[in-house]
Each structure stands twice: as structure tokens, then as C-alpha cells.
Design a protein around this motif. Sequence first.
Motif, PDB file in Angstrom:
ATOM      1  N   ARG A 175      -4.697  -7.837  -5.318  1.00  0.00           N
ATOM      2  CA  ARG A 175      -4.383  -7.837  -6.750  1.00  0.00           C
ATOM      3  C   ARG A 175      -2.884  -7.773  -7.024  1.00  0.00           C
ATOM      4  O   ARG A 175      -2.399  -8.370  -7.989  1.00  0.00           O
ATOM      5  N   TYR A 176      -2.156  -7.038  -6.166  1.00  0.00           N
ATOM      6  CA  TYR A 176      -0.735  -6.799  -6.446  1.00  0.00           C
ATOM      7  C   TYR A 176       0.204  -7.351  -5.378  1.00  0.00           C
ATOM      8  O   TYR A 176       1.420  -7.256  -5.518  1.00  0.00           O
ATOM      9  N   GLY A 177      -0.365  -7.919  -4.301  1.00  0.00           N
ATOM     10  CA  GLY A 177       0.474  -8.511  -3.267  1.00  0.00           C
ATOM     11  C   GLY A 177       1.364  -7.510  -2.572  1.00  0.00           C
ATOM     12  O   GLY A 177       2.510  -7.805  -2.229  1.00  0.00           O
ATOM     13  N   ALA A 178       0.838  -6.303  -2.335  1.00  0.00           N
ATOM     14  CA  ALA A 178       1.653  -5.258  -1.713  1.00  0.00           C
ATOM     15  C   ALA A 178       0.763  -4.274  -0.971  1.00  0.00           C
ATOM     16  O   ALA A 178      -0.429  -4.141  -1.259  1.00  0.00           O
ATOM     17  N   ARG A 179       1.382  -3.574  -0.036  1.00  0.00           N
ATOM     18  CA  ARG A 179       0.683  -2.548   0.738  1.00  0.00           C
ATOM     19  C   ARG A 179       1.043  -1.172   0.183  1.00  0.00           C
ATOM     20  O   ARG A 179       2.231  -0.820   0.133  1.00  0.00           O
ATOM     21  N   PRO A 180       0.061  -0.363  -0.249  1.00  0.00           N
ATOM     22  CA  PRO A 180       0.353   0.977  -0.781  1.00  0.00           C
ATOM     23  C   PRO A 180       0.587   1.985   0.334  1.00  0.00           C
ATOM     24  O   PRO A 180       0.392   1.677   1.518  1.00  0.00           O
ATOM     25  N   LEU A 181       1.015   3.178  -0.032  1.00  0.00           N
ATOM     26  CA  LEU A 181       1.189   4.273   0.918  1.00  0.00           C
ATOM     27  C   LEU A 181       0.468   5.503   0.377  1.00  0.00           C
ATOM     28  O   LEU A 181       0.797   5.972  -0.712  1.00  0.00           O
ATOM     29  N   PHE A 185       3.749  11.160  -2.443  1.00  0.00           N
ATOM     30  CA  PHE A 185       4.209  10.538  -3.686  1.00  0.00           C
ATOM     31  C   PHE A 185       3.567   9.151  -3.865  1.00  0.00           C
ATOM     32  O   PHE A 185       4.195   8.201  -4.312  1.00  0.00           O
ATOM     33  N   LYS A 186       2.282   9.095  -3.546  1.00  0.00           N
ATOM     34  CA  LYS A 186       1.528   7.836  -3.613  1.00  0.00           C
ATOM     35  C   LYS A 186       1.480   7.243  -5.021  1.00  0.00           C
ATOM     36  O   LYS A 186       1.440   6.015  -5.180  1.00  0.00           O
ATOM     37  N   HIS A 187       1.490   8.108  -6.046  1.00  0.00           N
ATOM     38  CA  HIS A 187       1.440   7.584  -7.411  1.00  0.00           C
ATOM     39  C   HIS A 187       2.762   6.925  -7.800  1.00  0.00           C
ATOM     40  O   HIS A 187       2.771   5.924  -8.531  1.00  0.00           O
ATOM     41  N   GLU A 188       3.860   7.463  -7.312  1.00  0.00           N
ATOM     42  CA  GLU A 188       5.140   6.786  -7.560  1.00  0.00           C
ATOM     43  C   GLU A 188       5.174   5.440  -6.845  1.00  0.00           C
ATOM     44  O   GLU A 188       5.649   4.441  -7.413  1.00  0.00           O
ATOM     45  N   VAL A 189       4.682   5.396  -5.621  1.00  0.00           N
ATOM     46  CA  VAL A 189       4.602   4.124  -4.891  1.00  0.00           C
ATOM     47  C   VAL A 189       3.754   3.125  -5.680  1.00  0.00           C
ATOM     48  O   VAL A 189       4.127   1.957  -5.839  1.00  0.00           O
ATOM     49  N   GLY A 190       2.622   3.595  -6.217  1.00  0.00           N
ATOM     50  CA  GLY A 190       1.753   2.727  -7.004  1.00  0.00           C
ATOM     51  C   GLY A 190       2.454   2.186  -8.235  1.00  0.00           C
ATOM     52  O   GLY A 190       2.326   1.001  -8.582  1.00  0.00           O
ATOM     53  N   LEU A 191       3.200   3.042  -8.928  1.00  0.00           N
ATOM     54  CA  LEU A 191       3.966   2.607 -10.097  1.00  0.00           C
ATOM     55  C   LEU A 191       4.993   1.546  -9.717  1.00  0.00           C
ATOM     56  O   LEU A 191       5.179   0.550 -10.429  1.00  0.00           O
ATOM     57  N   ARG A 192       5.656   1.750  -8.598  1.00  0.00           N
ATOM     58  CA  ARG A 192       6.676   0.799  -8.162  1.00  0.00           C
ATOM     59  C   ARG A 192       6.059  -0.546  -7.763  1.00  0.00           C
ATOM     60  O   ARG A 192       6.665  -1.606  -7.995  1.00  0.00           O
ATOM     61  N   ILE A 193       4.871  -0.518  -7.202  1.00  0.00           N
ATOM     62  CA  ILE A 193       4.171  -1.764  -6.883  1.00  0.00           C
ATOM     63  C   ILE A 193       3.768  -2.491  -8.163  1.00  0.00           C
ATOM     64  O   ILE A 193       3.898  -3.718  -8.273  1.00  0.00           O
ATOM     65  N   LEU A 194       3.290  -1.736  -9.144  1.00  0.00           N
ATOM     66  CA  LEU A 194       2.907  -2.327 -10.429  1.00  0.00           C
ATOM     67  C   LEU A 194       4.126  -2.942 -11.128  1.00  0.00           C
ATOM     68  O   LEU A 194       4.036  -4.052 -11.676  1.00  0.00           O
ATOM     69  N   ILE A 195       5.248  -2.254 -11.126  1.00  0.00           N
ATOM     70  CA  ILE A 195       6.471  -2.792 -11.723  1.00  0.00           C
ATOM     71  C   ILE A 195       6.846  -4.108 -11.040  1.00  0.00           C
ATOM     72  O   ILE A 195       7.197  -5.097 -11.710  1.00  0.00           O
ATOM     73  N   LYS A 196       6.775  -4.124  -9.723  1.00  0.00           N
ATOM     74  CA  LYS A 196       7.070  -5.351  -8.964  1.00  0.00           C
ATOM     75  C   LYS A 196       6.219  -6.507  -9.430  1.00  0.00           C
ATOM     76  O   LYS A 196       6.706  -7.630  -9.645  1.00  0.00           O
ATOM     77  N   GLY A 277       4.857  -1.669   0.478  1.00  0.00           N
ATOM     78  CA  GLY A 277       5.571  -2.671  -0.306  1.00  0.00           C
ATOM     79  C   GLY A 277       5.072  -4.085  -0.039  1.00  0.00           C
ATOM     80  O   GLY A 277       4.067  -4.273   0.645  1.00  0.00           O
ATOM     81  N   PRO A 278       5.800  -5.049  -0.613  1.00  0.00           N
ATOM     82  CA  PRO A 278       7.031  -4.894  -1.380  1.00  0.00           C
ATOM     83  C   PRO A 278       6.800  -4.180  -2.712  1.00  0.00           C
ATOM     84  O   PRO A 278       5.714  -4.224  -3.265  1.00  0.00           O
ATOM     85  N   MET A 279       7.858  -3.560  -3.196  1.00  0.00           N
ATOM     86  CA  MET A 279       7.788  -2.777  -4.429  1.00  0.00           C
ATOM     87  C   MET A 279       9.154  -2.771  -5.109  1.00  0.00           C
ATOM     88  O   MET A 279      10.157  -3.208  -4.536  1.00  0.00           O
ATOM     89  N   TRP A 280       9.201  -2.265  -6.317  1.00  0.00           N
ATOM     90  CA  TRP A 280      10.443  -2.089  -7.072  1.00  0.00           C
ATOM     91  C   TRP A 280      11.173  -0.866  -6.526  1.00  0.00           C
ATOM     92  O   TRP A 280      10.609   0.225  -6.452  1.00  0.00           O
ATOM     93  N   LEU A 281      12.439  -1.044  -6.135  1.00  0.00           N
ATOM     94  CA  LEU A 281      13.238   0.064  -5.601  1.00  0.00           C
ATOM     95  C   LEU A 281      14.329   0.513  -6.574  1.00  0.00           C
ATOM     96  O   LEU A 281      15.136   1.378  -6.238  1.00  0.00           O
ATOM     97  N   GLY A 282      14.352  -0.077  -7.760  1.00  0.00           N
ATOM     98  CA  GLY A 282      15.369   0.270  -8.751  1.00  0.00           C
ATOM     99  C   GLY A 282      15.009   1.504  -9.554  1.00  0.00           C
ATOM    100  O   GLY A 282      14.089   2.258  -9.220  1.00  0.00           O
TER     101      GLY A 282
END
Length: 379
Positions: A175-181, A185-196, A277-282
Amino acid sequence: MKTIQEGKAKILIPDLPEVVSSDMPVFYNPKMRVNRDLAVLGLEYLSRKLGRELMVADPLSASGIRGIRFLLETTGEVKVFANDINDKAFEIMKENFKLNGIPEDRYEIHKEDANFFLRKSWGFGFDYVDLDPFGSPVPFIESVALSMKRGGILSLTATDTAPLSGTYPDTCRRRYGARPLRNEFKHEVGLRILIKKVIELSAQHDIAMIPIFAYSHLHYFKLFFVKDRGAEVTNGLLDQFGYLLYCFNCMNREPVRDPFKLKERCPHCGFKFSLGGPMWLGKLWEEEFVEFLFREAQEREEVSKETKRILKLIKEESGVQTVGFYVVSKLCKKLGIPQQPDIKTAKKVFEGARTHFEGDGIRTELPHAEVLRRAESLK
């Protein structure tokens, strides 16, 4: 049917079952009150910034509660375009707008597919879109981005936090083209994947969706984006994509933007890195926007205490915009520290700020080795 009040709005809703689901005849979830508070505050920010009438889209309106609160609680002029393809929702929405005595020239109610509704040739672009689907927002992102004016704001909700946070990694990859962790802080990782994903889908049209606010609560994520246009600004966002290396042995974390610089093993303990990732790192927060939401919330009686509490935490958190944070209890357990320090002591020791993601989470700009050294001093 019964009448409930939220903020300044009164609405008719069906009697609520014990478990809220998309099968309800007209969807209303009282647990999303904070989400709607934030949506109102975000619209108020844009209204004051632009100083003119705003065109507001609520493409998945259900009971109409958001649109009604927008009209009753925004100090500037807005016109709301509410939409829901469900027949029952469409009829109850009409009743709810009338129940609140809103003039008919301040809103329109539509019964169409959400994507079609957004992509219609309205003759103008929406200034503000509030997208709150049941599940993933992915099927609607391109339509939203194309429907908005430059400088407009997207208020976005996602309730499929389980795939984004690592419970269903294959679904996240599809769905998001990324690998979660699935770490602390898995929810922050999820947010960053969604932003990406939001940036990625919009970039196909040379549209830059710039993240200005991120929030995780209960079963959902909440994001705000500002729309811009042009290849240069869009490329600038894409340049902030990358990966996160995480060590489940010593809790080391290393964001890496260049995929050719990925490491296989943690330099601190030699354990094999896990890759997200990949994810938003900004940045997750634009400080001016956060400051406005916090200040405005404190002055409004209709904003819930929980919303005010969370915004206070995020205001502190936005001053230390790291990728990831440390959970003090987990750090102490990992290092064999018998007594966990209180949060004020932890902030001082690690020169950090609290995070809204976890009650004992601390953001710090200290290098990982220094975090471990200071943690050891607590023994």
C-alpha cells in the motif's frame, strides 16, 4: 436517533453500538473529537493567514459534524462543500445542517463518489480539504492534491495504523511502498512512511505537499500539508526521503538518505541492523503552525482538554526534531538500570524534550553513544 453536541455543533446520529465500525448507517466516532478539534484549528489558521472567504471540502462527511463545526467555529468566512455517497448519511447531513441554523448559502451537500466529487470542474480550487476515510487515505490523495489551490491546506487522517506501524508489514509494502519497523517509535516510523506516500503521489503531478504537522493518537494518524507547485520545490521534498537503520540490540538508530551508504551492522554492538523505509526524514512540525494551534486551543472553550494537553506536548516536542526518540523505560530495562528516573530528570540527563508518542519518550540530539553513557550513569 439521538442528538449529541460536540464543540458548538449539535447533530443527529443513530444510536451508537459498543464497537464503532464502517457498517454503521451514518458514521460518527466520538473518540475522534481531538482529530476534529485540530481540523477546526487548522482551518482557523488558514482563514487568518489568507484573510478571505475559504472554499472547504469535506469529501467523506458522514454525519456532517466536521463541516458544521467549520462553519460555527471559524471566525472568518468559509463555505463548506460536504459530500457522502451513502444515502442515509446524505439525508441526515441535510437535517444536521438545518438543525444548527446555518444559512443555506454557506454550504452545499453532495452525494457522489469522493474522488469524482474532488475532481469535478468546480471553477475554483479548494482552499482547505479535510480527508478522513475509514482506513487508508491512499485512494484519494491524487484527487485531493489536484483539487486544491496553491497555498491551501490538507487536513489528513489515516486509521490503518497497523500496517504502517509494522503489524502487517506486507500490507505496508503493497500500500505504501515501504518497509515498517516495529520498534519503540513504530508510530513515528508509520507517520513518516505515510508522509512519503502523500508526497510521492502528489509529485507525479509536480505538486509539492509540504508536511507541517504530525500527530499519532489512539488508532489513527493526523497530518497537515501545505500545497505548493513546481519541479524545484517538489524535488526538494523528494530529496528528504531515505531509510532508517535500527538496532534491536542496543537501540541505535541511523537515518540514511543515500541508499549506497547503508550499513549491515551496528557500529556500537555489531548486531545486524534492521532496515525501515523509504520514508520522510525531514521535519514533522512547522513551528509557526504548531504555535498557532497551541495558542488558539488555549483560548477556546469548545476545544477539549485532551486536545489542549496534546498540543502542549507537541509544542515542546517540535523544538527537537530528531528522527526517532528514546523510551526511558525500555532504555533502563535494556541497560539493567533498576530504577527508572522520572520524566523531568530524564529530560535534564538527556538534554531533551518530551514526545506525545509515548508517556516516557524523550527526544534528544545527543549521539547514541552519549545517550548510552548518560543512561549508564543513572545506575
